[in-house]
Design a protein around this motif. Structure first.
Motif, PDB file in Angstrom:
ATOM      1  N   ALA A   1       0.827  -1.202   0.000  1.00  0.00           N
ATOM      2  CA  ALA A   1       0.000   0.000   0.000  1.00  0.00           C
ATOM      3  C   ALA A   1       0.862   1.252   0.000  1.00  0.00           C
ATOM      4  O   ALA A   1       0.572   2.223  -0.718  1.00  0.00           O
ATOM      5  CB  ALA A   1      -0.927  -0.004   1.210  1.00  0.00           C
ATOM      6  N   GLY A   2       1.931   1.254   0.790  1.00  0.00           N
ATOM      7  CA  GLY A   2       2.807   2.418   0.836  1.00  0.00           C
ATOM      8  C   GLY A   2       3.497   2.683  -0.486  1.00  0.00           C
ATOM      9  O   GLY A   2       3.578   3.837  -0.942  1.00  0.00           O
ATOM     10  N   VAL A   3       3.995   1.637  -1.129  1.00  0.00           N
ATOM     11  CA  VAL A   3       4.655   1.809  -2.435  1.00  0.00           C
ATOM     12  C   VAL A   3       3.655   2.294  -3.478  1.00  0.00           C
ATOM     13  O   VAL A   3       3.962   3.186  -4.289  1.00  0.00           O
ATOM     14  CB  VAL A   3       5.307   0.481  -2.865  1.00  0.00           C
ATOM     15  N   SER A   4       2.446   1.743  -3.472  1.00  0.00           N
ATOM     16  CA  SER A   4       1.439   2.138  -4.450  1.00  0.00           C
ATOM     17  C   SER A   4       1.044   3.598  -4.269  1.00  0.00           C
ATOM     18  O   SER A   4       0.934   4.359  -5.244  1.00  0.00           O
ATOM     19  CB  SER A   4       0.204   1.239  -4.323  1.00  0.00           C
ATOM     20  N   LEU A   5       0.804   4.017  -3.030  1.00  0.00           N
ATOM     21  CA  LEU A   5       0.421   5.405  -2.776  1.00  0.00           C
ATOM     22  C   LEU A   5       1.541   6.369  -3.139  1.00  0.00           C
ATOM     23  O   LEU A   5       1.283   7.452  -3.683  1.00  0.00           O
ATOM     24  CB  LEU A   5       0.031   5.570  -1.308  1.00  0.00           C
ATOM     25  N   THR A   6       2.782   5.977  -2.858  1.00  0.00           N
ATOM     26  CA  THR A   6       3.908   6.837  -3.224  1.00  0.00           C
ATOM     27  C   THR A   6       4.026   6.975  -4.733  1.00  0.00           C
ATOM     28  O   THR A   6       4.283   8.074  -5.255  1.00  0.00           O
ATOM     29  CB  THR A   6       5.209   6.263  -2.649  1.00  0.00           C
ATOM     30  N   ALA A   7       3.824   5.877  -5.458  1.00  0.00           N
ATOM     31  CA  ALA A   7       3.887   5.934  -6.918  1.00  0.00           C
ATOM     32  C   ALA A   7       2.772   6.804  -7.496  1.00  0.00           C
ATOM     33  O   ALA A   7       2.963   7.480  -8.510  1.00  0.00           O
ATOM     34  CB  ALA A   7       3.803   4.523  -7.494  1.00  0.00           C
ATOM     35  N   LEU A   8       1.611   6.798  -6.855  1.00  0.00           N
ATOM     36  CA  LEU A   8       0.488   7.590  -7.357  1.00  0.00           C
ATOM     37  C   LEU A   8       0.658   9.079  -7.072  1.00  0.00           C
ATOM     38  O   LEU A   8       0.356   9.927  -7.927  1.00  0.00           O
ATOM     39  CB  LEU A   8      -0.819   7.103  -6.734  1.00  0.00           C
ATOM     40  N   TYR A   9       1.129   9.410  -5.867  1.00  0.00           N
ATOM     41  CA  TYR A   9       1.120  10.802  -5.427  1.00  0.00           C
ATOM     42  C   TYR A   9       2.487  11.478  -5.477  1.00  0.00           C
ATOM     43  O   TYR A   9       2.601  12.636  -5.059  1.00  0.00           O
ATOM     44  CB  TYR A   9       0.581  10.885  -3.996  1.00  0.00           C
ATOM     45  N   SER A  10       3.517  10.817  -5.963  1.00  0.00           N
ATOM     46  CA  SER A  10       4.817  11.473  -6.120  1.00  0.00           C
ATOM     47  C   SER A  10       4.756  12.494  -7.254  1.00  0.00           C
ATOM     48  O   SER A  10       3.763  12.554  -8.004  1.00  0.00           O
ATOM     49  CB  SER A  10       5.901  10.434  -6.402  1.00  0.00           C
ATOM     50  N   GLY A  11       5.815  13.264  -7.394  1.00  0.00           N
ATOM     51  CA  GLY A  11       5.810  14.328  -8.384  1.00  0.00           C
ATOM     52  C   GLY A  11       5.588  13.854  -9.805  1.00  0.00           C
ATOM     53  O   GLY A  11       4.987  14.564 -10.621  1.00  0.00           O
ATOM     54  N   ASN A  12       6.059  12.672 -10.133  1.00  0.00           N
ATOM     55  CA  ASN A  12       5.868  12.119 -11.475  1.00  0.00           C
ATOM     56  C   ASN A  12       4.800  11.035 -11.511  1.00  0.00           C
ATOM     57  O   ASN A  12       4.695  10.294 -12.485  1.00  0.00           O
ATOM     58  CB  ASN A  12       7.185  11.552 -12.012  1.00  0.00           C
ATOM     59  N   GLY A  13       3.997  10.907 -10.457  1.00  0.00           N
ATOM     60  CA  GLY A  13       2.936   9.905 -10.417  1.00  0.00           C
ATOM     61  C   GLY A  13       1.698  10.367 -11.161  1.00  0.00           C
ATOM     62  O   GLY A  13       1.577  11.535 -11.581  1.00  0.00           O
TER      63      GLY A  13
ATOM     64  N   GLY B   1       0.130  23.530  -6.947  1.00  0.00           N
ATOM     65  CA  GLY B   1       0.758  23.880  -5.682  1.00  0.00           C
ATOM     66  C   GLY B   1       0.440  22.933  -4.556  1.00  0.00           C
ATOM     67  O   GLY B   1       0.664  23.262  -3.386  1.00  0.00           O
ATOM     68  N   ILE B   2      -0.097  21.751  -4.883  1.00  0.00           N
ATOM     69  CA  ILE B   2      -0.456  20.755  -3.867  1.00  0.00           C
ATOM     70  C   ILE B   2       0.535  19.609  -3.946  1.00  0.00           C
ATOM     71  O   ILE B   2       0.540  18.846  -4.911  1.00  0.00           O
ATOM     72  CB  ILE B   2      -1.890  20.224  -4.079  1.00  0.00           C
ATOM     73  N   LYS B   3       1.390  19.491  -2.942  1.00  0.00           N
ATOM     74  CA  LYS B   3       2.353  18.409  -2.876  1.00  0.00           C
ATOM     75  C   LYS B   3       1.893  17.402  -1.830  1.00  0.00           C
ATOM     76  O   LYS B   3       1.617  17.771  -0.690  1.00  0.00           O
ATOM     77  CB  LYS B   3       3.735  18.947  -2.523  1.00  0.00           C
ATOM     78  N   VAL B   4       1.801  16.153  -2.234  1.00  0.00           N
ATOM     79  CA  VAL B   4       1.257  15.117  -1.359  1.00  0.00           C
ATOM     80  C   VAL B   4       2.360  14.226  -0.809  1.00  0.00           C
ATOM     81  O   VAL B   4       2.492  14.062   0.401  1.00  0.00           O
ATOM     82  CB  VAL B   4       0.198  14.276  -2.105  1.00  0.00           C
ATOM     83  N   ALA B   5       3.128  13.622  -1.696  1.00  0.00           N
ATOM     84  CA  ALA B   5       4.175  12.699  -1.259  1.00  0.00           C
ATOM     85  C   ALA B   5       5.241  13.445  -0.465  1.00  0.00           C
ATOM     86  O   ALA B   5       5.580  14.594  -0.757  1.00  0.00           O
ATOM     87  CB  ALA B   5       4.809  12.005  -2.463  1.00  0.00           C
ATOM     88  N   PHE B   6       5.739  12.780   0.578  1.00  0.00           N
ATOM     89  CA  PHE B   6       6.804  13.297   1.439  1.00  0.00           C
ATOM     90  C   PHE B   6       6.359  14.538   2.228  1.00  0.00           C
ATOM     91  O   PHE B   6       7.162  15.429   2.513  1.00  0.00           O
ATOM     92  CB  PHE B   6       8.059  13.599   0.621  1.00  0.00           C
ATOM     93  N   THR B   7       5.062  14.588   2.540  1.00  0.00           N
ATOM     94  CA  THR B   7       4.489  15.656   3.358  1.00  0.00           C
ATOM     95  C   THR B   7       3.520  15.027   4.362  1.00  0.00           C
ATOM     96  O   THR B   7       3.099  13.874   4.205  1.00  0.00           O
ATOM     97  CB  THR B   7       3.734  16.684   2.503  1.00  0.00           C
ATOM     98  N   PRO B   8       3.123  15.774   5.407  1.00  0.00           N
ATOM     99  CA  PRO B   8       2.103  15.247   6.325  1.00  0.00           C
ATOM    100  C   PRO B   8       0.790  14.901   5.626  1.00  0.00           C
ATOM    101  O   PRO B   8       0.071  14.005   6.080  1.00  0.00           O
ATOM    102  CB  PRO B   8       1.919  16.389   7.328  1.00  0.00           C
ATOM    103  N   LEU B   9       0.474  15.593   4.521  1.00  0.00           N
ATOM    104  CA  LEU B   9      -0.734  15.255   3.767  1.00  0.00           C
ATOM    105  C   LEU B   9      -0.650  13.841   3.203  1.00  0.00           C
ATOM    106  O   LEU B   9      -1.647  13.095   3.221  1.00  0.00           O
ATOM    107  CB  LEU B   9      -0.939  16.267   2.633  1.00  0.00           C
TER     108      LEU B   9
END
Length: 278
Positions: free
Chosen positions: A114-126, A136-144
């Motif tokens: 689940a963690g790998v999948s969510l990171t792949a989806l919400y990273s900068g190139n996901g 201006g909404i950054k998800v990966a590597f943030t508290p969000l």
């Protein structure tokens, strides 16, 4: 005293003493003894060491991240879980059984996947992250991102807690309120909500407790930046890797204490709401 009275006094099911003994033994082996080992370990943890770890800025920052993201995720799961449970109970639609089965997917899916999948989806190139970052909404590597991961693993707790209560609610009460002139919002607020508050609190408590101790699904999407996105379970793992068993035990004890106090407060609220609804 008659034989029937004695049987009634002992209970309907036979073998109460034996089953209670096995229950206490199982509870001790699985819960009580591990907790006692955590409290009375021989890692050299003294009060001075405990206080030093407890007041360390990095430890406090990790608890702040864990508690705030877990609370936010549990609150959102409470709203979404109520909505999902309502749809599953009150409506019929094609693919309902598949939709119902997908609710339990976070239970069966390994948290690391689940963690790998969510990171792949919400990273900068996901897929999703590439659409959000220009806004201006950054998800990966943030508290969000941590909150989203905790929402994913916590939503089944709320749905499966609220769903049986909704199924057992009598429709006659709602119909009676409607015939007396009550609107939909008033029926929900006066008739349904008092019955739903206890299971909602239970689902919130379970999702919040799971979120505080979650590791696998968060470690990838958090980025693990100290003082910013480092969670308490990751800090425990870091101290164990550095052979700082006393420090890891101190962080774990604080985490255990916070979880226990949270569950105690939730149970008190449940009793109060149950008495108020009666």
């Amino acid at each position: 005293m008659s034989v029937s009275a004695k049987a009634t006094r002992r209970g309907v099911l036979p073998g109460f003493g034996l089953t209670m003994g096995y229950s206490i033994l199982y509870l001790s082996l699985v819960v009580l003894i591990p907790l006692a080992a955590l409290l009375f370990n021989s890692t050299g943890l003294t009060f001075a060491k405990f206080w030093s770890v407890a007041t360390d800025p990095r430890v406090l920052a990790s608890y702040r991240v864990s508690l705030t993201t877990a609370a936010a995720a549990a609150l959102v799961d409470g709203l979404l879980g109520l909505l999902l449970a309502w749809v599953l109970v009150r409506y019929r639609f094609p693919g309902k059984r598949i939709f119902d089965a997908l609710i339990d997917l976070p239970f069966a899916l390994p948290t690391a996947v689940a963690g790998v999948s969510l990171t792949a989806l919400y990273s900068g190139n996901g897929w999703i992250g590439s659409l959000l970052e220009p806004l201006g909404i950054k998800v990966a590597f943030t508290p969000l991102g941590i909150t989203l991961a905790l929402m994913f693993i916590g939503i089944p707790f709320v749905v499966r807690t609220v769903q049986p209560v909704l199924e057992d609610l009598e429709r006659d009460t709602e119909e009676a309120a409607a015939t007396l002139g009550a609107g939909r919002w008033r029926i929900f607020r006066k008739v349904l909500l008092p019955e739903l508050i206890p299971p909602l609190l239970t689902g919130f408590a379970l999702a919040f407790a799971r979120g505080i101790g979650e590791y696998g699904s968060v470690v990838f999407i958090s980025g693990n930046m100290p003082m910013r996105t480092e969670i308490a379970p990751l800090l425990i793992m870091s101290k164990l890797e550095q052979y700082d068993y006393a420090g890891a035990t101190a962080v774990a004890l604080l985490l255990l204490l916070i979880s226990f106090l949270m569950l105690l407060v939730i149970n008190m609220l449940q009793r109060w709401t149950h008495k108020a609804s009666r």
